[in-house]
Design a protein around this motif. Structure first.
Motif, PDB file in Angstrom:
ATOM      1  N   PHE A 209      -1.276   1.354   9.570  1.00  0.00           N
ATOM      2  CA  PHE A 209      -2.705   1.108   9.702  1.00  0.00           C
ATOM      3  C   PHE A 209      -3.070  -0.267   9.152  1.00  0.00           C
ATOM      4  O   PHE A 209      -2.419  -0.771   8.239  1.00  0.00           O
ATOM      5  N   GLU A 210      -4.137  -0.826   9.710  1.00  0.00           N
ATOM      6  CA  GLU A 210      -4.657  -2.120   9.254  1.00  0.00           C
ATOM      7  C   GLU A 210      -6.072  -1.918   8.748  1.00  0.00           C
ATOM      8  O   GLU A 210      -6.922  -1.390   9.466  1.00  0.00           O
ATOM      9  N   VAL A 211      -6.334  -2.325   7.502  1.00  0.00           N
ATOM     10  CA  VAL A 211      -7.649  -2.141   6.895  1.00  0.00           C
ATOM     11  C   VAL A 211      -8.287  -3.505   6.627  1.00  0.00           C
ATOM     12  O   VAL A 211      -7.589  -4.523   6.562  1.00  0.00           O
ATOM     13  N   PRO A 212      -9.610  -3.537   6.470  1.00  0.00           N
ATOM     14  CA  PRO A 212     -10.257  -4.794   6.068  1.00  0.00           C
ATOM     15  C   PRO A 212      -9.648  -5.303   4.772  1.00  0.00           C
ATOM     16  O   PRO A 212      -9.346  -4.524   3.858  1.00  0.00           O
ATOM     17  N   GLU A 213      -9.471  -6.604   4.671  1.00  0.00           N
ATOM     18  CA  GLU A 213      -8.753  -7.215   3.559  1.00  0.00           C
ATOM     19  C   GLU A 213      -9.278  -6.776   2.192  1.00  0.00           C
ATOM     20  O   GLU A 213      -8.499  -6.513   1.263  1.00  0.00           O
TER      21      GLU A 213
ATOM     22  N   THR B 267      -7.759  -3.594   0.461  1.00  0.00           N
ATOM     23  CA  THR B 267      -6.341  -3.509   0.094  1.00  0.00           C
ATOM     24  C   THR B 267      -6.153  -3.448  -1.416  1.00  0.00           C
ATOM     25  O   THR B 267      -5.103  -3.017  -1.903  1.00  0.00           O
ATOM     26  N   ARG B 268      -7.159  -3.839  -2.172  1.00  0.00           N
ATOM     27  CA  ARG B 268      -7.085  -3.816  -3.639  1.00  0.00           C
ATOM     28  C   ARG B 268      -6.907  -2.402  -4.178  1.00  0.00           C
ATOM     29  O   ARG B 268      -6.489  -2.214  -5.326  1.00  0.00           O
ATOM     30  N   TYR B 269      -7.228  -1.392  -3.353  1.00  0.00           N
ATOM     31  CA  TYR B 269      -7.117   0.004  -3.785  1.00  0.00           C
ATOM     32  C   TYR B 269      -5.915   0.728  -3.180  1.00  0.00           C
ATOM     33  O   TYR B 269      -5.756   1.934  -3.379  1.00  0.00           O
ATOM     34  N   ILE B 270      -5.101   0.000  -2.441  1.00  0.00           N
ATOM     35  CA  ILE B 270      -4.007   0.639  -1.705  1.00  0.00           C
ATOM     36  C   ILE B 270      -2.670   0.203  -2.306  1.00  0.00           C
ATOM     37  O   ILE B 270      -2.324  -0.976  -2.286  1.00  0.00           O
ATOM     38  N   PHE B 271      -1.925   1.198  -2.841  1.00  0.00           N
ATOM     39  CA  PHE B 271      -0.666   0.933  -3.516  1.00  0.00           C
ATOM     40  C   PHE B 271       0.419   1.868  -2.984  1.00  0.00           C
ATOM     41  O   PHE B 271       0.135   3.020  -2.635  1.00  0.00           O
ATOM     42  N   PRO B 272       1.664   1.399  -2.924  1.00  0.00           N
ATOM     43  CA  PRO B 272       2.763   2.296  -2.524  1.00  0.00           C
ATOM     44  C   PRO B 272       2.813   3.534  -3.418  1.00  0.00           C
ATOM     45  O   PRO B 272       2.652   3.439  -4.633  1.00  0.00           O
ATOM     46  N   LYS B 273       2.983   4.686  -2.800  1.00  0.00           N
ATOM     47  CA  LYS B 273       3.053   5.994  -3.460  1.00  0.00           C
ATOM     48  C   LYS B 273       1.697   6.482  -3.989  1.00  0.00           C
ATOM     49  O   LYS B 273       1.632   7.524  -4.652  1.00  0.00           O
ATOM     50  N   GLY B 274       0.636   5.734  -3.701  1.00  0.00           N
ATOM     51  CA  GLY B 274      -0.695   6.178  -4.092  1.00  0.00           C
ATOM     52  C   GLY B 274      -1.279   7.118  -3.047  1.00  0.00           C
ATOM     53  O   GLY B 274      -0.728   7.307  -1.957  1.00  0.00           O
TER      54      GLY B 274
ATOM     55  N   LEU C 247      -2.952  11.998   2.099  1.00  0.00           N
ATOM     56  CA  LEU C 247      -1.618  11.502   2.415  1.00  0.00           C
ATOM     57  C   LEU C 247      -1.129  10.557   1.326  1.00  0.00           C
ATOM     58  O   LEU C 247      -1.928   9.968   0.591  1.00  0.00           O
ATOM     59  N   THR C 248       0.191  10.412   1.242  1.00  0.00           N
ATOM     60  CA  THR C 248       0.805   9.490   0.293  1.00  0.00           C
ATOM     61  C   THR C 248       1.152   8.204   1.016  1.00  0.00           C
ATOM     62  O   THR C 248       1.780   8.224   2.081  1.00  0.00           O
ATOM     63  N   ILE C 249       0.739   7.097   0.451  1.00  0.00           N
ATOM     64  CA  ILE C 249       1.013   5.796   1.052  1.00  0.00           C
ATOM     65  C   ILE C 249       2.492   5.464   0.922  1.00  0.00           C
ATOM     66  O   ILE C 249       3.108   5.691  -0.117  1.00  0.00           O
ATOM     67  N   GLY C 250       3.070   4.940   1.997  1.00  0.00           N
ATOM     68  CA  GLY C 250       4.465   4.519   1.974  1.00  0.00           C
ATOM     69  C   GLY C 250       4.572   3.061   1.555  1.00  0.00           C
ATOM     70  O   GLY C 250       4.506   2.725   0.375  1.00  0.00           O
ATOM     71  N   GLU C 251       4.701   2.179   2.530  1.00  0.00           N
ATOM     72  CA  GLU C 251       4.797   0.742   2.262  1.00  0.00           C
ATOM     73  C   GLU C 251       3.438   0.076   2.428  1.00  0.00           C
ATOM     74  O   GLU C 251       2.578   0.556   3.171  1.00  0.00           O
ATOM     75  N   VAL C 252       3.274  -1.063   1.747  1.00  0.00           N
ATOM     76  CA  VAL C 252       2.077  -1.887   1.886  1.00  0.00           C
ATOM     77  C   VAL C 252       2.523  -3.312   2.159  1.00  0.00           C
ATOM     78  O   VAL C 252       3.334  -3.870   1.420  1.00  0.00           O
ATOM     79  N   LYS C 253       1.998  -3.891   3.242  1.00  0.00           N
ATOM     80  CA  LYS C 253       2.321  -5.277   3.592  1.00  0.00           C
ATOM     81  C   LYS C 253       1.028  -5.990   3.971  1.00  0.00           C
ATOM     82  O   LYS C 253       0.475  -5.744   5.041  1.00  0.00           O
ATOM     83  N   GLY C 254       0.546  -6.833   3.062  1.00  0.00           N
ATOM     84  CA  GLY C 254      -0.718  -7.513   3.323  1.00  0.00           C
ATOM     85  C   GLY C 254      -1.845  -6.502   3.436  1.00  0.00           C
ATOM     86  O   GLY C 254      -2.058  -5.697   2.533  1.00  0.00           O
ATOM     87  N   ASN C 255      -2.575  -6.538   4.570  1.00  0.00           N
ATOM     88  CA  ASN C 255      -3.661  -5.576   4.760  1.00  0.00           C
ATOM     89  C   ASN C 255      -3.222  -4.414   5.651  1.00  0.00           C
ATOM     90  O   ASN C 255      -4.046  -3.744   6.275  1.00  0.00           O
ATOM     91  N   ARG C 256      -1.908  -4.154   5.667  1.00  0.00           N
ATOM     92  CA  ARG C 256      -1.373  -3.028   6.423  1.00  0.00           C
ATOM     93  C   ARG C 256      -0.612  -2.082   5.490  1.00  0.00           C
ATOM     94  O   ARG C 256      -0.010  -2.521   4.508  1.00  0.00           O
TER      95      ARG C 256
END
Length: 206
Positions: A123-127, A130-137, A146-155
């Motif tokens: 998924f792509e979110v507004p930039e 992304t400050r609230y999105i962390f791997p395993k969060g 859901l549990t977040i997997g990888e984070v790359k930039g705003n994806r």
């Protein structure tokens, strides 16, 4: 409050649009409408809505323009399917994480990968978010915890098992569609507190 454990898939029967307000008629599985009362809260694709009327297995909800603007509900059409969850009750098992049903932003599904026995969605979110999105969060997408997997930039991505695909609309997802996002409240509180102490940039403006 909600748990982020989607209880099933519902179908949009009809949408009545009036100035400043849209009324959604949504059909739930019969077993999930038992005991529903007028004024009850139901999360539709992660958006907390209030039951205003009931006709058999069809529940009616009103959504104001602000709700339609901030969520994907304004894009729904008759025949579309949605995730639903009735409000949690005291004593219910919290299988996901606590949700308010207040959507923070929307995200676009940009890639679907199908390795053996699971599916990965990017998924792509507004930039700013992304400050609230962390791997395993934690994150809620269309009401699903859901549990977040990888984070790359705003994806970022999530990995879904067959049961999640069966029980939610993610099994029918297509690239390019938009979803509702609710950020984990604890993560948001920690990040915003650090920002007020000068350790990060200010929170995004809605």
């Amino acid at each position: 409050m909600f748990t982020g454990i989607v209880q099933g898939i519902a179908t949009v029967e009809e949408i009545t649009a009036r100035p400043g307000l849209s009324t959604f008629a949504i059909r739930l599985p019969a077993k999930n409408t038992e005991g529903v009362t007028i004024g009850a809260s139901v999360a539709i694709n992660g958006t907390c809505l209030t039951v205003t009327r009931q006709e058999g297995d069809v529940l009616f909800f009103d959504a104001m323009q602000e709700t339609l603007r901030l969520t994907t509900l304004g894009n729904l059409e008759a025949g579309n399917t949605v995730n639903f969850e009735r409000a949690a009750r005291i004593g219910d098992e919290i299988g996901g994480h606590l949700l308010s049903g207040h959507v923070h932003t929307t995200a676009r599904l940009v890639e679907i990968l199908r390795p053996e026995n699971n599916v990965t969605l990017w998924f792509e979110v507004p930039e700013a978010w992304t400050r609230y999105i962390f791997p395993k969060g934690y994150i809620a997408i269309n009401g699903a915890s859901l549990t977040i997997g990888e984070v790359k930039g705003n994806r970022f991505n999530v990995h879904l098992i067959p049961e999640t695909l069966r029980a939610t609309t993610f099994g029918r997802a297509t690239e390019g569609e938009w979803v509702n996002i609710e950020i984990d409240s604890q993560t948001q509180t920690i990040v915003d507190t650090l920002a007020r102490l000068g350790y990060d940039r200010p929170a995004p403006t809605l």
